[in-house]
Design an enzyme around this catalytic site. Structure first.
Site, PDB file in Angstrom:
ATOM      1  N   ASP A   9     -42.939   0.580  40.550  1.00 36.42           N
ATOM      2  CA  ASP A   9     -41.732   0.583  40.616  1.00 36.42           C
ATOM      3  C   ASP A   9     -40.800   1.177  41.653  1.00 36.42           C
ATOM      4  O   ASP A   9     -39.681   1.231  41.559  1.00 36.42           O
ATOM      5  CB  ASP A   9     -41.111   1.233  39.081  1.00 36.42           C
ATOM      6  CG  ASP A   9     -41.658   0.136  37.850  1.00 36.42           C
ATOM      7  OD1 ASP A   9     -41.677   0.577  36.750  1.00 36.42           O
ATOM      8  OD2 ASP A   9     -42.032  -0.845  38.164  1.00 36.42           O
ATOM      9  N   LYS A  46     -35.262   4.163  31.088  1.00 41.94           N
ATOM     10  CA  LYS A  46     -35.520   3.075  30.504  1.00 41.94           C
ATOM     11  C   LYS A  46     -36.872   2.822  29.624  1.00 41.94           C
ATOM     12  O   LYS A  46     -36.774   2.285  28.759  1.00 41.94           O
ATOM     13  CB  LYS A  46     -34.890   1.977  31.648  1.00 41.94           C
ATOM     14  CG  LYS A  46     -35.509   0.574  30.955  1.00 41.94           C
ATOM     15  CD  LYS A  46     -35.071  -0.561  32.160  1.00 41.94           C
ATOM     16  CE  LYS A  46     -36.332  -0.714  33.133  1.00 41.94           C
ATOM     17  NZ  LYS A  46     -37.405  -1.571  32.688  1.00 41.94           N
ATOM     18  N   ASN A  47     -37.758   3.105  30.710  1.00 41.17           N
ATOM     19  CA  ASN A  47     -39.139   2.947  30.200  1.00 41.17           C
ATOM     20  C   ASN A  47     -39.792   3.721  29.004  1.00 41.17           C
ATOM     21  O   ASN A  47     -40.761   3.605  28.502  1.00 41.17           O
ATOM     22  CB  ASN A  47     -40.095   2.396  31.296  1.00 41.17           C
ATOM     23  CG  ASN A  47     -39.703   1.320  32.033  1.00 41.17           C
ATOM     24  OD1 ASN A  47     -38.805   0.509  31.678  1.00 41.17           O
ATOM     25  ND2 ASN A  47     -40.333   1.325  33.437  1.00 41.17           N
ATOM     26  N   ARG A  71     -38.537  -8.799  28.691  1.00 38.10           N
ATOM     27  CA  ARG A  71     -40.059  -8.982  28.096  1.00 38.10           C
ATOM     28  C   ARG A  71     -40.440  -7.650  27.338  1.00 38.10           C
ATOM     29  O   ARG A  71     -41.328  -7.881  26.558  1.00 38.10           O
ATOM     30  CB  ARG A  71     -40.808  -8.762  29.398  1.00 38.10           C
ATOM     31  CG  ARG A  71     -40.628 -10.103  30.503  1.00 38.10           C
ATOM     32  CD  ARG A  71     -41.621  -9.990  31.675  1.00 38.10           C
ATOM     33  NE  ARG A  71     -42.836 -10.030  31.088  1.00 38.10           N
ATOM     34  CZ  ARG A  71     -43.776  -9.151  30.368  1.00 38.10           C
ATOM     35  NH1 ARG A  71     -43.274  -7.894  30.593  1.00 38.10           N
ATOM     36  NH2 ARG A  71     -45.108  -9.320  30.074  1.00 38.10           N
ATOM     37  N   CYS A  84     -42.179 -13.212  34.676  1.00 37.72           N
ATOM     38  CA  CYS A  84     -40.829 -12.907  35.458  1.00 37.72           C
ATOM     39  C   CYS A  84     -41.232 -13.162  36.847  1.00 37.72           C
ATOM     40  O   CYS A  84     -42.210 -13.448  37.410  1.00 37.72           O
ATOM     41  CB  CYS A  84     -40.162 -11.661  34.739  1.00 37.72           C
ATOM     42  SG  CYS A  84     -41.193 -10.252  35.814  1.00 37.72           S
ATOM     43  N   ARG A  94     -47.135 -11.566  34.055  1.00 37.33           N
ATOM     44  CA  ARG A  94     -47.043 -10.732  33.016  1.00 37.33           C
ATOM     45  C   ARG A  94     -47.591 -11.081  31.769  1.00 37.33           C
ATOM     46  O   ARG A  94     -47.052 -11.126  30.586  1.00 37.33           O
ATOM     47  CB  ARG A  94     -45.452 -10.350  32.819  1.00 37.33           C
ATOM     48  CG  ARG A  94     -44.585 -10.119  34.110  1.00 37.33           C
ATOM     49  CD  ARG A  94     -45.044  -8.697  34.966  1.00 37.33           C
ATOM     50  NE  ARG A  94     -44.802  -7.710  34.221  1.00 37.33           N
ATOM     51  CZ  ARG A  94     -43.366  -7.140  34.025  1.00 37.33           C
ATOM     52  NH1 ARG A  94     -42.473  -7.620  34.692  1.00 37.33           N
ATOM     53  NH2 ARG A  94     -43.262  -6.110  33.083  1.00 37.33           N
ATOM     54  N   ARG A 100     -29.737  -3.597  34.333  1.00 33.69           N
ATOM     55  CA  ARG A 100     -30.757  -3.579  33.199  1.00 33.69           C
ATOM     56  C   ARG A 100     -31.509  -2.124  33.159  1.00 33.69           C
ATOM     57  O   ARG A 100     -31.919  -1.532  32.340  1.00 33.69           O
ATOM     58  CB  ARG A 100     -31.838  -4.612  33.339  1.00 33.69           C
ATOM     59  CG  ARG A 100     -31.335  -6.017  33.220  1.00 33.69           C
ATOM     60  CD  ARG A 100     -32.567  -7.179  33.540  1.00 33.69           C
ATOM     61  NE  ARG A 100     -33.754  -6.597  32.495  1.00 33.69           N
ATOM     62  CZ  ARG A 100     -34.708  -7.040  32.381  1.00 33.69           C
ATOM     63  NH1 ARG A 100     -35.043  -8.129  33.382  1.00 33.69           N
ATOM     64  NH2 ARG A 100     -35.747  -6.761  31.751  1.00 33.69           N
TER      65      ARG A 100
END
Ligand code: EPZ
Length: 419
Positions: free
Chosen positions: A306, A22-23, A93, A117, A122, A398
């Site tokens: 994470d 994802k990132n 974001r 968030c 952030r 997500r």
């Protein structure tokens, strides 16, 4: 809202195929805005955040076609708008990642401020400061970042804090700026390297990605390219912890073990037997209860923030006492409060959680507050006695592709309850 119902107690066993990261996919999709021709991306994960990014790009006029479920054809050459509106940015974001490429390629961008968030404020001050240093005129008006620049000029940028998307935004802004840019104290995450490799594939001149100093020589324009997104190291780590927390044996396939050193070291300390292949990692707990491990999060190559929530779940049922210290975000222990409701003995003291392992958690209704917290509650449910229902799992959708299918393949008792 959908919920996940998990009945715990079964040691997981089998193989899981890791999806695209994802990132890495999110900054790379934003980076397609810099392309001078068509781009083909493969190994793009099916995630809500990817869908949101595709919606954002299409809104700007980027043509995007999905092929056979895993390949995206992207034509960014007919852009007509340079806006990232609040209604999209508030759901994700990472939309801030279009700021650098829009400004660098088109000289203008209106991007809604992301806002905070669940895990923290952030801020994006380092993104803005860096772009101003490259010659952008930026005002913050009515919740929007309004950025303009004739043409960005190369600059030497020293980042006060290691910021992943900050590094990515500034690197993308620099690829078509006039002259050389140097980013000092840059983030070293593998996802930054993956983005750099994609930009280089399109003709960018970047050196040092993955080190604290990234050098970019500005070029006039970039071409299109074909590129495969890297595998998701956090998804990999999450399934390996699922093996450890249930006393099972799981092999993660199509991953990159060398990007998981800090996580594998901690899993070894927790008592797992670890087998590393060229693109696979096996964790075998041999039915044993894990040993509690001390964790302190840090920018890569340190222990990833994470993965902090997942290890909180592991420590909750481990033998012994250990501490988890979160140094990146100011409010990333929401999962601990929910695990306490399952019987976990977790004591939050500032940016540290003292974890006193208990033999068994008890299943309970719990609520997800952010992406990795929701994953950790699923892990806790897999280990708990009885049934756990995790609410608000839109968070999990997500960042985890087909999580219940993948866990079912590993022998878990899990089902999605439509909201
Ligand atoms: C990225 O977020 C990831 N998201 C996060 O993953 C990850 O947790 C985080 O990096 C840290 O590794 C994506 O890549 C899309 P940061 P990012 O800027 O870039 C401060 C997940 O679960 N900071 O590296 O937003 C900030 O407050 C998500 O997949 C400033 O002060 O994080 C934080 O304390 C969650 N000013 C620290 O830097 C700025 O301008 C690191 O944040 C920017 C950041």
């Amino acid at each position: 809202m959908d919920r996940l119902e998990i009945t715990g107690g079964t040691p997981l066993a089998g193989e899981v195929r890791v999806s695209g990261a994802k990132n890495a996919a999110l900054p790379i999709l934003a980076g397609t805005l810099l392309a001078g021709g068509p781009v083909v991306l493969s190994n793009v994960p099916h995630l809500n955040d990817v869908t949101t990014t595709v919606k954002l790009l299409r809104r700007m006029g980027v043509e995007i076609t999905f092929h056979d479920g895993l390949r995206l054809e992207i034509d960014p050459t007919q852009i007509r708008e340079h806006l990232a509106p609040y209604e999209l940015v508030k759901t994700m974001r990472a939309s801030i990642l279009v700021l650098g490429p829009l400004l660098g390629r088109y000289g203008r961008a209106d991007v809604s401020l992301p806002g905070g968030c669940a895990i923290g404020a952030r801020p994006v001050d380092l993104h803005v400061t860096g772009l101003r240093a490259m010659g952008a005129t930026i005002s913050i008006e009515n919740g929007y970042i309004r950025a303009r620049a004739e043409r960005l000029r190369g600059a030497r940028l020293v980042l006060d804090t290691v910021t992943v998307t900050g590094t990515e935004n500034l690197m993308m802004a620099a690829v078509c700026a006039r002259g050389e840019s140097v980013i000092e104290n840059a983030a070293r995450e593998p996802e930054v390297v993956d983005l750099a490799d994609f930009l280089i594939r399109m003709g960018a001149q970047i050196e040092g990605a993955g080190t604290p100093t990234i050098r970019v020589q500005g070029v006039e324009s970039l071409s299109g390219a074909s590129y495969a997104v890297m595998p998701d190291r956090i998804e990999t780590g999450t399934y390996l912890v699922a093996a450890a927390i249930t006393g099972g044996r799981v092999t993660a396939l199509r991953t990159r073990p060398k990007e998981l050193d800090a996580v594998l070291q901690k899993l070894g300390e927790a008592g797992a037997a670890i087998e590393v292949g060229p693109d696979s990692v096996e964790v075998d707990m041999r039915g044993r209860r894990p040993t509690a491990v001390d964790i302190k999060t840090a920018p890569f190559p340190g222990f990833p923030t994470d993965m902090q929530a997942q290890f909180c779940a592991l420590n909750a049922v481990a033998s012994g006492t250990a501490t988890i210290t979160e140094t990146i975000f100011e409010n990333r222990f929401q999962h601990a409060l929910e695990m306490q409701r399952m019987g976990a003995n977790l004591s939050i003291q500032g940016n540290t959680v003292v974890c006193r392992g208990v033999e068994r958690l008890a299943g309970a209704p719990v609520m997800a507050t952010d992406l990795r917290a929701s994953a950790s509650l699923v892990l806790a449910g897999l280990a708990a006695h009885g049934t756990t229902v995790v609410d608000r799992i839109y968070h999990i959708d997500r960042g985890y592709e087909c999580i219940e299918e993948k866990l079912l393949q590993l022998g878990a008792t899990i089902r999605r309850l439509p909201g």
